[in-house]
Design an enzyme around this catalytic site. Structure first.
Site, PDB file in Angstrom:
ATOM      1  N   ARG A 186       0.757  -1.392  -0.139  1.00 14.73           N
ATOM      2  CA  ARG A 186      -0.139   0.079  -0.108  1.00 14.73           C
ATOM      3  C   ARG A 186       0.760   1.049   0.035  1.00 14.73           C
ATOM      4  NH1 ARG A 186      -4.572   0.600  -1.556  1.00 14.73           N
ATOM      5  NH2 ARG A 186      -5.365  -1.234  -0.282  1.00 14.73           N
ATOM      6  N   ARG A 201       1.896  -6.094 -10.259  1.00 22.10           N
ATOM      7  CA  ARG A 201       2.425  -5.434  -8.701  1.00 22.10           C
ATOM      8  C   ARG A 201       2.326  -6.475  -7.860  1.00 22.10           C
ATOM      9  NH1 ARG A 201      -2.714  -2.693  -5.651  1.00 22.10           N
ATOM     10  NH2 ARG A 201      -4.401  -4.170  -5.996  1.00 22.10           N
ATOM     11  N   HIS A 209       0.453   4.094 -10.495  1.00 20.93           N
ATOM     12  CA  HIS A 209      -0.491   4.437  -9.587  1.00 20.93           C
ATOM     13  C   HIS A 209       0.243   5.203  -8.452  1.00 20.93           C
ATOM     14  CE1 HIS A 209      -3.509   4.021  -6.541  1.00 20.93           C
ATOM     15  NE2 HIS A 209      -4.350   2.887  -7.000  1.00 20.93           N
ATOM     16  N   ASP A 260     -12.631   9.149  -6.483  1.00 21.44           N
ATOM     17  CA  ASP A 260     -12.174   8.142  -7.358  1.00 21.44           C
ATOM     18  C   ASP A 260     -12.642   8.429  -8.984  1.00 21.44           C
ATOM     19  OD1 ASP A 260     -11.231   5.853  -8.307  1.00 21.44           O
ATOM     20  OD2 ASP A 260     -12.251   4.345  -7.133  1.00 21.44           O
ATOM     21  N   GLU A 286      -2.671   9.362 -11.057  1.00 28.34           N
ATOM     22  CA  GLU A 286      -2.053   8.074 -11.859  1.00 28.34           C
ATOM     23  C   GLU A 286      -1.972   8.415 -13.230  1.00 28.34           C
ATOM     24  OE1 GLU A 286      -4.723   4.705 -10.442  1.00 28.34           O
ATOM     25  OE2 GLU A 286      -5.367   5.760  -8.728  1.00 28.34           O
TER      26      GLU A 286
HETATM   27  C1  BG6 Z   1      -7.687   3.386  -7.553  1.00 26.52           C
HETATM   28  C2  BG6 Z   1      -8.764   2.937  -8.018  1.00 26.52           C
HETATM   29  O1  BG6 Z   1      -6.755   3.236  -8.865  1.00 26.52           O
HETATM   30  O2  BG6 Z   1      -7.061   2.346  -6.738  1.00 26.52           O
HETATM   31  C3  BG6 Z   1      -9.770   3.016  -6.872  1.00 26.52           C
HETATM   32  O3  BG6 Z   1      -9.473   3.795  -9.115  1.00 26.52           O
HETATM   33  C4  BG6 Z   1      -9.309   1.663  -5.871  1.00 26.52           C
HETATM   34  O4  BG6 Z   1     -11.245   2.339  -7.270  1.00 26.52           O
HETATM   35  C5  BG6 Z   1      -7.922   2.187  -5.492  1.00 26.52           C
HETATM   36  O5  BG6 Z   1     -10.071   1.614  -4.825  1.00 26.52           O
HETATM   37  C6  BG6 Z   1      -6.924   1.405  -4.774  1.00 26.52           C
HETATM   38  O6  BG6 Z   1      -6.936  -0.055  -5.290  1.00 26.52           O
HETATM   39  P1  BG6 Z   1      -6.340  -1.210  -4.470  1.00 26.52           P
HETATM   40  O7  BG6 Z   1      -6.485  -2.470  -5.183  1.00 26.52           O
HETATM   41  O8  BG6 Z   1      -4.723  -0.868  -4.373  1.00 26.52           O
HETATM   42  O9  BG6 Z   1      -6.916  -1.234  -3.213  1.00 26.52           O
END
Ligand code: BG6
Length: 279
Positions: free
Chosen positions: A53, A79, A149, A193, A251
């Site tokens: 994360r 990833r 991202h 989002d 992103e």
């Molecule tokens: C974003 C998406 O890019 O990533 C969201 O638009 C999503 O919808 C977020 O919740 C996080 O995704 P993840 O899979 O890393 O929890």
């Protein structure tokens, strides 16, 4: 950080960057004497095969949930796979280049039935430039959606302004995919989002830190902006309850109708450049 979580620690006179073998995920971009540029969750899980994360996860070969099979990993598999370090070079001018690669394996073919070569080049100077190159090494065409991202670290989300999206249309995922047009700068005041149809740059103005993060890109017709805000943050095990105050994702992506189709032998590069200036 967990044991058995290999990463490359790149450091020169301008900046330092960490890249994990898991996902070729950047999880640190620091400039001497400045707050981190990239946000990494203090509750991130450092484990092979799991998404980390924060940082800059690579969403590939699909962005978001798999279009037909929700059991497949969200944001694709790049990833969560183990990448190879391909190249590394350092100049005395404070520029360090490295590259990482991922190709098909039994694991990827189970999830996505194509042969490919994916290369991430990372250039560390005062700025951070990353290029994600996809090559179709199969004998059939394929289509991908993707995103770099990046989670940016901010002093306080309530004091942040995002320039560059004015006049652009977006799909609002918080409002069930409703379409709207951005009017002026974007201020984040609730769960956000959005997928913007947008090819240009963004400026992330952070008054608390007295800086602007300039995000340029190439090969991308979509910009995703994400902040989970309070409720969603609480629901994520690897995200502190108040972590949404110090981050925002901007992103560089190819999503929705901006998919990339590659014929056998063709390649495509998505590039993102992150620069920091003082206000
Ligand atoms: C974003 C998406 O890019 O990533 C969201 O638009 C999503 O919808 C977020 O919740 C996080 O995704 P993840 O899979 O890393 O929890």
């Amino acid at each position: 950080m967990a044991v058995n979580f290999p990463y490359l620690d790149i450091s020169n006179c301008n900046a330092s960057v960490k890249v994990a073998q898991n996902g070729a995920q950047i999880f640190g971009f620091d400039r001497v004497g400045e707050p981190p540029v990239i946000w990494v969750s203090p509750e991130a899980i450092y484990k092979k095969g799991f998404p980390l994360r924060g940082g800059i996860p690579i969403c590939w070969p699909w962005f978001g949930p798999h279009p037909e099979d929700e059991k497949k990993p969200q944001h694709g598999f790049a990833r969560i796979m183990s990448w190879e370090l391909e190249d590394f070079s350092d100049s005395d001018k404070g520029v360090t280049l490295s590259s990482f690669s991922l190709s098909e394996s039994e694991d990827t073919l189970r999830l996505w039935p194509y042969r490919f070569r994916l290369t991430l080049s990372v250039e560390v100077s005062k700025a951070l430039t990353i290029r994600l190159n996809t090559k179709n090494t199969d004998d059939r065409p394929f289509e991908i959606t993707q995103a770099l991202h990046a989670y940016f670290f901010v002093g306080d989300i309530q004091d942040v302004e995002i320039e560059g999206l004015d006049g652009h249309y977006y799909v609002d995922k918080v409002k069930g995919g409703e379409e709207a047009r951005q009017d002026g700068s974007l201020f984040i005041t609730s769960e956000t989002d959005r997928i913007y149809r947008h090819t240009g740059s963004c400026r992330l103005i952070d008054r608390r830190f007295g800086r602007v993060i300039v995000i340029d890109k190439k090969g991308s017709g979509s910009t995703v902006v994400w902040n989970p805000w309070q409720e969603k943050a609480r629901q994520m095990a690897d995200f502190p309850d108040d972590g949404f105050r110090n981050m925002v994702c901007i992103e560089a992506a190819n999503v929705l109708e901006d998919r990339v189709r590659l014929e056998p032998g063709q390649e495509f590069t998505l590039e993102k450049r992150i620069e920091v200036d003082s206000l």
